[in-house]
Design a protein around this motif. Structure first.
Motif, PDB file in Angstrom:
ATOM      1  N   VAL A 150      -5.389   6.880 -11.646  1.00 46.08           N
ATOM      2  CA  VAL A 150      -4.627   5.975 -10.771  1.00 46.08           C
ATOM      3  C   VAL A 150      -4.277   6.657  -9.456  1.00 46.08           C
ATOM      4  N   GLN A 151      -3.728   7.873  -9.545  1.00 42.98           N
ATOM      5  CA  GLN A 151      -3.351   8.580  -8.318  1.00 42.98           C
ATOM      6  C   GLN A 151      -4.583   8.967  -7.511  1.00 42.98           C
ATOM      7  N   ARG A 152      -5.691   9.266  -8.202  1.00 41.49           N
ATOM      8  CA  ARG A 152      -6.950   9.553  -7.497  1.00 41.49           C
ATOM      9  C   ARG A 152      -7.364   8.361  -6.657  1.00 41.49           C
ATOM     10  N   ASP A 153      -7.325   7.179  -7.256  1.00 40.71           N
ATOM     11  CA  ASP A 153      -7.725   5.969  -6.528  1.00 40.71           C
ATOM     12  C   ASP A 153      -6.813   5.698  -5.339  1.00 40.71           C
ATOM     13  N   LYS A 154      -5.513   5.891  -5.535  1.00 41.46           N
ATOM     14  CA  LYS A 154      -4.573   5.656  -4.433  1.00 41.46           C
ATOM     15  C   LYS A 154      -4.841   6.607  -3.274  1.00 41.46           C
ATOM     16  N   ALA A 155      -5.116   7.870  -3.585  1.00 43.28           N
ATOM     17  CA  ALA A 155      -5.405   8.844  -2.534  1.00 43.28           C
ATOM     18  C   ALA A 155      -6.660   8.456  -1.761  1.00 43.28           C
ATOM     19  N   ILE A 156      -7.691   8.000  -2.494  1.00 45.18           N
ATOM     20  CA  ILE A 156      -8.935   7.575  -1.834  1.00 45.18           C
ATOM     21  C   ILE A 156      -8.668   6.384  -0.916  1.00 45.18           C
ATOM     22  N   ALA A 157      -7.887   5.418  -1.397  1.00 46.91           N
ATOM     23  CA  ALA A 157      -7.561   4.242  -0.580  1.00 46.91           C
ATOM     24  C   ALA A 157      -6.830   4.657   0.692  1.00 46.91           C
ATOM     25  N   MET A 158      -5.876   5.575   0.569  1.00 46.62           N
ATOM     26  CA  MET A 158      -5.112   6.020   1.724  1.00 46.62           C
ATOM     27  C   MET A 158      -6.020   6.695   2.756  1.00 46.62           C
ATOM     28  N   LEU A 159      -6.941   7.530   2.302  1.00 46.09           N
ATOM     29  CA  LEU A 159      -7.817   8.245   3.224  1.00 46.09           C
ATOM     30  C   LEU A 159      -8.794   7.294   3.919  1.00 46.09           C
ATOM     31  N   ILE A 160      -9.227   6.248   3.231  1.00 46.36           N
ATOM     32  CA  ILE A 160     -10.083   5.237   3.881  1.00 46.36           C
ATOM     33  C   ILE A 160      -9.330   4.567   5.025  1.00 46.36           C
ATOM     34  N   ILE A 161      -8.072   4.220   4.760  1.00 49.06           N
ATOM     35  CA  ILE A 161      -7.250   3.595   5.803  1.00 49.06           C
ATOM     36  C   ILE A 161      -7.078   4.548   6.982  1.00 49.06           C
ATOM     37  N   GLY A 171       2.111   1.531   8.332  1.00 45.20           N
ATOM     38  CA  GLY A 171       1.362   2.755   8.083  1.00 45.20           C
ATOM     39  C   GLY A 171       2.144   3.804   7.330  1.00 45.20           C
ATOM     40  N   LEU A 172       3.321   4.168   7.849  1.00 38.26           N
ATOM     41  CA  LEU A 172       4.118   5.211   7.205  1.00 38.26           C
ATOM     42  C   LEU A 172       4.603   4.771   5.828  1.00 38.26           C
ATOM     43  N   SER A 173       4.974   3.505   5.714  1.00 41.08           N
ATOM     44  CA  SER A 173       5.399   2.990   4.411  1.00 41.08           C
ATOM     45  C   SER A 173       4.259   3.101   3.403  1.00 41.08           C
ATOM     46  N   MET A 174       3.041   2.798   3.844  1.00 42.63           N
ATOM     47  CA  MET A 174       1.879   2.886   2.969  1.00 42.63           C
ATOM     48  C   MET A 174       1.692   4.307   2.448  1.00 42.63           C
ATOM     49  N   VAL A 175       1.868   5.300   3.331  1.00 37.58           N
ATOM     50  CA  VAL A 175       1.667   6.688   2.942  1.00 37.58           C
ATOM     51  C   VAL A 175       2.634   7.083   1.825  1.00 37.58           C
ATOM     52  N   THR A 176       3.908   6.689   1.956  1.00 38.59           N
ATOM     53  CA  THR A 176       4.901   7.061   0.937  1.00 38.59           C
ATOM     54  C   THR A 176       4.581   6.447  -0.411  1.00 38.59           C
ATOM     55  N   LYS A 177       3.834   5.341  -0.423  1.00 40.37           N
ATOM     56  CA  LYS A 177       3.499   4.668  -1.674  1.00 40.37           C
ATOM     57  C   LYS A 177       2.196   5.164  -2.292  1.00 40.37           C
ATOM     58  N   LEU A 178       1.281   5.684  -1.465  1.00 41.12           N
ATOM     59  CA  LEU A 178      -0.051   6.028  -1.964  1.00 41.12           C
ATOM     60  C   LEU A 178      -0.285   7.530  -2.116  1.00 41.12           C
ATOM     61  N   ALA A 179       0.427   8.351  -1.356  1.00 40.59           N
ATOM     62  CA  ALA A 179       0.184   9.792  -1.409  1.00 40.59           C
ATOM     63  C   ALA A 179       0.597  10.359  -2.764  1.00 40.59           C
ATOM     64  N   PRO A 180      -0.086  11.414  -3.248  1.00 40.32           N
ATOM     65  CA  PRO A 180       0.344  12.088  -4.477  1.00 40.32           C
ATOM     66  C   PRO A 180       1.808  12.510  -4.359  1.00 40.32           C
ATOM     67  N   VAL A 181       2.548  12.406  -5.449  1.00 37.95           N
ATOM     68  CA  VAL A 181       3.995  12.606  -5.429  1.00 37.95           C
ATOM     69  C   VAL A 181       4.379  13.949  -4.826  1.00 37.95           C
ATOM     70  N   ARG A 182       3.637  14.986  -5.152  1.00 35.94           N
ATOM     71  CA  ARG A 182       3.988  16.324  -4.674  1.00 35.94           C
ATOM     72  C   ARG A 182       3.468  16.608  -3.266  1.00 35.94           C
ATOM     73  N   LEU A 183       2.719  15.681  -2.687  1.00 39.75           N
ATOM     74  CA  LEU A 183       2.126  15.918  -1.370  1.00 39.75           C
ATOM     75  C   LEU A 183       2.401  14.764  -0.407  1.00 39.75           C
ATOM     76  N   VAL A 184       3.560  14.159  -0.521  1.00 39.06           N
ATOM     77  CA  VAL A 184       3.884  13.087   0.414  1.00 39.06           C
ATOM     78  C   VAL A 184       3.949  13.630   1.834  1.00 39.06           C
ATOM     79  N   GLY A 185       4.482  14.851   1.994  1.00 35.23           N
ATOM     80  CA  GLY A 185       4.523  15.462   3.319  1.00 35.23           C
ATOM     81  C   GLY A 185       3.139  15.654   3.897  1.00 35.23           C
ATOM     82  N   PHE A 186       2.180  16.076   3.051  1.00 38.09           N
ATOM     83  CA  PHE A 186       0.811  16.213   3.523  1.00 38.09           C
ATOM     84  C   PHE A 186       0.217  14.844   3.853  1.00 38.09           C
TER      85      PHE A 186
END
Length: 505
Positions: free
Chosen positions: A288-299, A423-438
């Motif tokens: 699940v988190q893998r898919d979310k990260a991929i979606a975020m990077l596409i955006i 955009g920023l709201s999307m990042v907080t929802k899709l980024a891996p929990v330990r790497l929201v800053g990244f």
């Protein structure tokens, strides 16, 4: 930016602030601090490329291309510096001291760029970048710390703060543009650009003084953790950070001095490395988190394209306004810089309308990818209007009507409202929990890459000899097809990206 050294302990109560107009009193102090900082930033932004051509190329239109590339590099590094400024505030200084130090450094840079030396000018820009990196990300963070996560006024508070940003951005070009044409021998044909930079520097000093005296209202919020809890902070850290800033300025200067294409490789390498870290963390956390990260990077990739063409305001659109737009109103010449206020005016006017439309649509409200797609398509429609004007509306004098460029800014603003706020709201929802800053770092870097590309694109629009009707038409036609094509493609693949987001809306 997140970090271990948060300025308040987890779960710590929010101070009992005095309420003014339904919000904590410090919100209004931060509102005005940001207003004056944005006044300084946008007050000088419109004049940068025009000043470079006038001062360092003696008004020769052949200077438009290098001026656009430098302008794009400047914007790119402003966004990249925000990554390091957030880290310093989180881990070293706290937010209050970072904001104060950033304001001092930024004000110094604004006065430096008045010196008629290309080397000192670039050094001044590098100083502005370093100061803005400490100031900009942290003033926004302070707003969030005035409310508990459960406070229903939180979004309203950020909306009011966002109005401060746009109010400063709206007034600054009008006032500084007027001063440039009326003071120290300035005229519509040759504005006194140094007055613009001086006025911006004064605005930054006002921001500094406002926050210096107003920070007592914060009751410890934003100070280093040990001070906020009653201990003694290590003020030597301020000197260490200042030393780091002074060391970073020559580094930033060298990045401004290199060719924009080389800077693009550096930014892209940073972005690729960041994406690898996010993907590795996403894969380690499961499907699940893998898919979310991929979606975020596409955006993120589509975000690059949006800002590449949106950020023509300070470069090619300025030269378009100066050389090809009919600004004559019965003998009164509309100042070039005033076009920069149209975007802010449109944002202030249209933001409530767009928000109402999303709510009104209910379950038919577009998904995040489709909103991004709409933003890119609207950006493309602005270029379509320019294509029409440059083919059908050119006067015998070689000018296009005033209203066309005005509406280009309005249409682009609709696109920005479809894309930027989420955009920023999307990042907080899709980024891996330990790497929201990244993840936030990825958002800033994708914007920075787009800004640098905007300067490269603008340099091609002007060509080697300066902008004319044909070069503008060729460049903006290219922009239209890239934007509409990529926006339509994103719109089509939106269901796939939405599945990767696993219910995030």
């Amino acid at each position: 930016m997140s970090g271990a050294a948060s300025t308040t302990t987890p779960g710590a109560p929010i101070p009992d602030f005095k309420q003014v107009m339904g919000h904590p009193r410090p919100l209004w102090m931060l509102f005005m601090t940001e207003f004056w900082e944005r006044f300084a930033f946008y007050g000088m932004r419109w004049a940068l490329a025009l000043y470079i051509v006038a001062q360092f190329y003696h008004g020769d239109s052949a200077g438009e291309a290098p001026a656009s590339r430098l302008y794009g590099a400047y914007l790119a590094l402003v966004y990249a510096a925000a990554l390091f400024g957030g880290y310093v505030a989180d881990r070293v200084l706290g937010y209050q001291r970072s904001i104060l130090l950033g304001a001092v450094v930024m004000a110094a840079g604004l006065f430096m760029i008045t010196v008629p030396s290309e080397q000192v000018f670039k050094l001044g820009l590098a100083t502005v970048i370093a100061g803005n990196g400490l100031f900009k990300p942290n003033i926004s963070t302070m707003v969030g710390k005035l409310y508990s996560p459960e406070d229903g006024r939180r979004d309203s508070g950020f909306t009011l703060f966002y109005m401060g940003i746009n109010a400063g951005a709206f007034i600054a070009p009008i006032l500084t543009g007027w001063l440039a044409e009326r003071m120290f021998g300035g005229s519509p044909d040759m504005p006194a650009y140094k007055v613009v930079f001086i006025a911006s520097g004064i605005g930054m000093i006002v921001s500094l003084v406002w926050f210096w005296f107003g920070r007592r209202q914060l009751q410890g919020i934003g100070r280093p953790l040990e001070e906020a809890t009653g201990g003694q902070g290590d003020k030597r850290k301020v000197l260490y950070v200042l030393a780091g800033v002074l060391v970073s300025i020559p580094v930033i200067y060298s990045l401004l001095a290199i060719d924009a294409s080389k800077l693009q490789w550096i930014l892209s390498a940073l972005f690729v490395g960041l994406c690898v870290l996010i993907l590795r963390e996403g894969f380690s956390e499961g499907a699940v988190q893998r898919d979310k990260a991929i979606a975020m990077l596409i955006i993120f990739v589509f975000n690059v394209l949006f800002w590449m063409f949106f950020e023509q305001a300070g470069s090619s659109f300025n030269f378009l306004a100066q050389n090809i737009v009919d600004r004559d109103f019965s003998g009164w010449i509309f100042p070039v810089g005033w076009f920069q206020s149209v975007n802010s005016l449109a944002i202030i006017t249209l933001a409530p309308v767009i928000a109402w439309i999303w709510v009104r649509m209910g379950r038919a409200n577009p998904s995040i990818p489709r909103k991004f797609g709409l933003g890119i398509i609207f950006n493309g429609l602005a270029f379509l209007l320019l294509m029409f004007a440059l083919t059908k509306l050119v006067s015998p004098a070689g000018l296009i009507p005033f209203w066309t460029l005005f509406m280009v800014y309005v249409i682009q603003s609709v696109g920005e409202l479809c894309l930027s706020p989420i955009g920023l709201s999307m990042v907080t929802k899709l980024a891996p929990v330990r790497l929201v800053g990244f993840g936030m770092g990825g958002w800033f870097l994708s914007t920075a890459i787009g800004n640098n590309l905007s300067g490269i694109f603008a340099s091609h629009v002007s060509g080697e000899t300066g902008m004319n009707v044909q070069s503008a038409l060729s460049g903006y036609t290219f922009g239209f097809w890239v934007l509409v094509g990529s926006g339509a493609f994103l719109f089509l693949i939106a269901p796939l990206i939405q599945r990767l987001m696993h219910g995030v809306k």
